[in-house]
Design an enzyme around this catalytic site. Sequence first.
Site, PDB file in Angstrom:
ATOM      1  N   PRO A 345       0.830  -1.205   0.000  1.00 50.33           N
ATOM      2  CG  PRO A 345      -0.662  -1.502   1.758  1.00 50.33           C
ATOM      3  CD  PRO A 345       0.587  -2.053   1.173  1.00 50.33           C
ATOM      4  CE  LYS A 349      -0.904  -1.235  -5.077  1.00 50.81           C
ATOM      5  NZ  LYS A 349      -0.270  -0.700  -3.864  1.00 50.81           N
ATOM      6  CB  SER A 663      10.898 -17.961   2.142  1.00 53.78           C
ATOM      7  OG  SER A 663      10.336 -17.084   3.077  1.00 53.78           O
ATOM      8  CE  LYS A 706      10.967 -13.027   2.081  1.00 50.30           C
ATOM      9  NZ  LYS A 706      11.096 -14.403   1.587  1.00 50.30           N
TER      10      LYS A 706
HETATM   11  P1  ADP Z   1      -1.438   2.674  -3.571  1.00 47.35           P
HETATM   12  O1  ADP Z   1      -2.511   2.775  -4.595  1.00 47.35           O
HETATM   13  O2  ADP Z   1      -0.226   1.943  -4.067  1.00 47.35           O
HETATM   14  O3  ADP Z   1      -1.877   2.184  -2.258  1.00 47.35           O
HETATM   15  P2  ADP Z   1      -1.452   5.519  -3.737  1.00 47.35           P
HETATM   16  O4  ADP Z   1      -1.357   5.656  -5.198  1.00 47.35           O
HETATM   17  O5  ADP Z   1      -2.752   5.721  -3.085  1.00 47.35           O
HETATM   18  O6  ADP Z   1      -0.864   4.134  -3.309  1.00 47.35           O
HETATM   19  O7  ADP Z   1      -0.381   6.484  -3.101  1.00 47.35           O
HETATM   20  C1  ADP Z   1      -0.498   7.056  -1.823  1.00 47.35           C
HETATM   21  C2  ADP Z   1       0.084   8.434  -1.827  1.00 47.35           C
HETATM   22  O8  ADP Z   1       1.463   8.390  -2.032  1.00 47.35           O
HETATM   23  C3  ADP Z   1      -0.485   9.310  -2.898  1.00 47.35           C
HETATM   24  O9  ADP Z   1      -0.740  10.559  -2.381  1.00 47.35           O
HETATM   25  C4  ADP Z   1       0.641   9.380  -3.932  1.00 47.35           C
HETATM   26  O10 ADP Z   1       0.610  10.594  -4.603  1.00 47.35           O
HETATM   27  C5  ADP Z   1       1.868   9.237  -3.099  1.00 47.35           C
HETATM   28  N1  ADP Z   1       2.933   8.579  -3.839  1.00 47.35           N
HETATM   29  C6  ADP Z   1       3.152   7.261  -3.934  1.00 47.35           C
HETATM   30  N2  ADP Z   1       4.239   7.017  -4.681  1.00 47.35           N
HETATM   31  C7  ADP Z   1       4.730   8.190  -5.073  1.00 47.35           C
HETATM   32  C8  ADP Z   1       5.842   8.592  -5.886  1.00 47.35           C
HETATM   33  N3  ADP Z   1       6.676   7.708  -6.437  1.00 47.35           N
HETATM   34  N4  ADP Z   1       6.027   9.906  -6.088  1.00 47.35           N
HETATM   35  C9  ADP Z   1       5.202  10.804  -5.526  1.00 47.35           C
HETATM   36  N5  ADP Z   1       4.154  10.500  -4.765  1.00 47.35           N
HETATM   37  C10 ADP Z   1       3.893   9.209  -4.522  1.00 47.35           C
END
Ligand code: ADP
Length: 766
Positions: A345, A349, A663, A706
């Site tokens: 999370p 994504k 593992s 890991k």
């Molecule tokens: P996921 O869907 O993987 O759970 P999110 O897309 O909801 O994650 O991301 C959570 C927060 O983190 C969002 O506000 C996103 O903009 C920020 N975020 C995640 N990765 C990056 C990144 N590589 N650069 C800038 N912001 C990021």
Amino acid sequence: MAVLPLYNTIILPESKIWLRTSFYKERTGKAPVSGERVSLLALKKDQTRAQWTDDSFYPIGAAGILGEIDSSGFMSIDVLNRVNVEEAAILADRSVSMTVSRRADTGDLDADDARSRTTSVKDRILTFARGQQWEPMLRAFAARWDTLWSIAAAMSPWLSISNEEKYALLAEDSLSKRFDETERILLEGLEMADVTSEAQTAQKEDHEKLYRESAIRKQIEYLQKQLDEMHPENVTEIRRLEMKLEDSGMNETALREGRKVLNRLKGEGANSPETGMLTDWLDLLTGLPWKKEAARDIILDDARRALDAEHSGLDKVKTRILQQIAVMRLKGRQSGSILCFVGAPGTGKTSIGESIAKALGRKYVRVSLGGARDEADIRGHRRTYIGAMPGRIIDGIHKCGASNPVMVLDEVDKLASSYNGDPASALLEVLDPEQNFSFTDHYLNVPFDLSDVFFICTANTLDTIPEPLLNRMEVISFRGYTPLEKHEIARAHLLPKALKAAGIPEETLNLTDEALDLVIEDYTREAGVRGLKKRMDQICRAAAIQLVEQPEAKIEITGENLAQYMDINPVHHKRVPAKAKPGIVTGLAWTPSGGDILYIQTLLTKGAGKITVTGQLGDVMKESAQIAMTLVKSLFPDRADAFSENDLHIHVPDGATPKDGPSAGITLTCALASLVSGTQIPPDVAMTGEVSLQGDVNPIGGLPEKLMAAQRAGVTRVFIPADNLDDLKDVAQEVKNALEIIPVSTVSEVLARLSISAQESLDKAV
Ligand code: ADP
């Protein structure tokens, strides 16, 4: 005498036959002369003069006399009586030579009866002709019809009876039978003509009605539109739906269904319980984006810029996305393979899905699948249910209002299934390009085209995604961020956004690097940056209070005063303990939210060989424990009885997932080896790998997570399966720099490296 063979013509005594003069000449080889006699023969087949033979004629014919020959090219023949054709021969010049004898009729006709029946047939013909274009011509003809035979001869070409039937009239000897038969044929012909003409008129009327109807409809629509424009406040709900329906550009099936429901709605009173339901449905139907969005020209550089603008790092992911965009562009399509983003999370994504939409200049819609249990969650309830709703897909399309959005299907790994049908199989249909051009939601009940939708699925783990669904998707992994990467993300994105959201000018607040690193290290415990984002927001909120009280203040947040701005206490990361103890070894685990370390603890107590396993992993761990024990017994033959004379307790603390259980094999084996040999393994040495009964170390999954967890926990040395060496390219450089990574292929290698002596028998035993 001329001989005239005729085909498909009714030849009857006391009638007149009309024909073209040229036809007569061609058939007889002679020019007609009024008053000359002629023999009429009936042809069996439709043959020309050149084709006929001695056998071409029926045995009964007629004698006639040439009547008027007019200047417009027509002539008549009065048929006099019937003849038997005794002998017929074709001569060299194709004329026919024959002998005939008169053939008499039998019986008699009641003259009055015959006359009145003839008149009645004639009248019916004239009635039929009434109003037709050819009526005057027919009337002129009919004036000369004094016998039923003349009528039959004149009508001959229009009667749909065969040549044989026509000849049969001539061959009938009985005068009264001949009359009856002729009358029957004529009346039948009339009936048929009547029916055909009725059908034609009816058809014509139908056409006219339709045409009229649509003209009236158009008129009404036009007038109604004008009225509506004059008094927009008077447009009723129904009228509003009607206008939306006609303007929506939906397909024929949908339009038909829509009109049907609209008509039902018109029939319901305002207070009927149905009204709300029908209106809701029509609102959905007419609110869907039926008109296809045109594909935009995609400029790769712009797309790249849009992706870079909101996300730091993620290079591999971005490259893969750009490849997909390039392919779509080349193929002129609005969708391509279904991407599945997998990772912990907060790794970006979902939000990168939104960036893809921006990069493509398309709408973005997020559909959460977490907890979808029924097929109806995806596909909607049938309208017959009270409180029926569309499924999440159509709902998403309705909300975003475009036919080609980027649709993120969140948490495909959290689909459940229940007795009410499997949501995964409904989803399969949504994602299948062969089927999704006519996806039918149960509630909507008319097909909707999803083929332009750019689908992206997200998941934390692949383990729980149904196989058929997984096969349809292309998996792209998002690994967790290293502290350094998190630092960059916070600087470039999270902090500026948080400041903006709180209304704080950037130069007013300074969060030092040291403070930021402390936030990352001590206030978050995650693979992604979701917690970090919350901390940034919290800092800004706390600063906002300060700024309201002292508007001129410049805020400097450092390592020392950081705690003041935080609303939680620092989290305690698991750090490896300073002291080692035999039987305890540091392992590495993968969890859906990133990597973690775990300690496998083993202890021997007085007893009789009982094994107790506690902790989360249950059965998987029991198997690993058995393998580990057998291996250790064979590696340390002289300590083998330690297991039979004692009870063994193995404890694996919570944290790992059952799937990842195997593992821990190498860790477990080393823990037992350490226990029986009394050798300590330093806690800052960690390991991961499956073991086989042969003592081989086999590859495992989730290596980047890991290793990151190991580094965070203060591990310095890690044993990894040699077969996992390739995965090191996905591991951040700073992690690789901080760890001594030792690839191993066998258990003995690990034990040797840890200087756990298994006496001389070590290698021999394995
Ligand atoms: P996921 O869907 O993987 O759970 P999110 O897309 O909801 O994650 O991301 C959570 C927060 O983190 C969002 O506000 C996103 O903009 C920020 N975020 C995640 N990765 C990056 C990144 N590589 N650069 C800038 N912001 C990021």
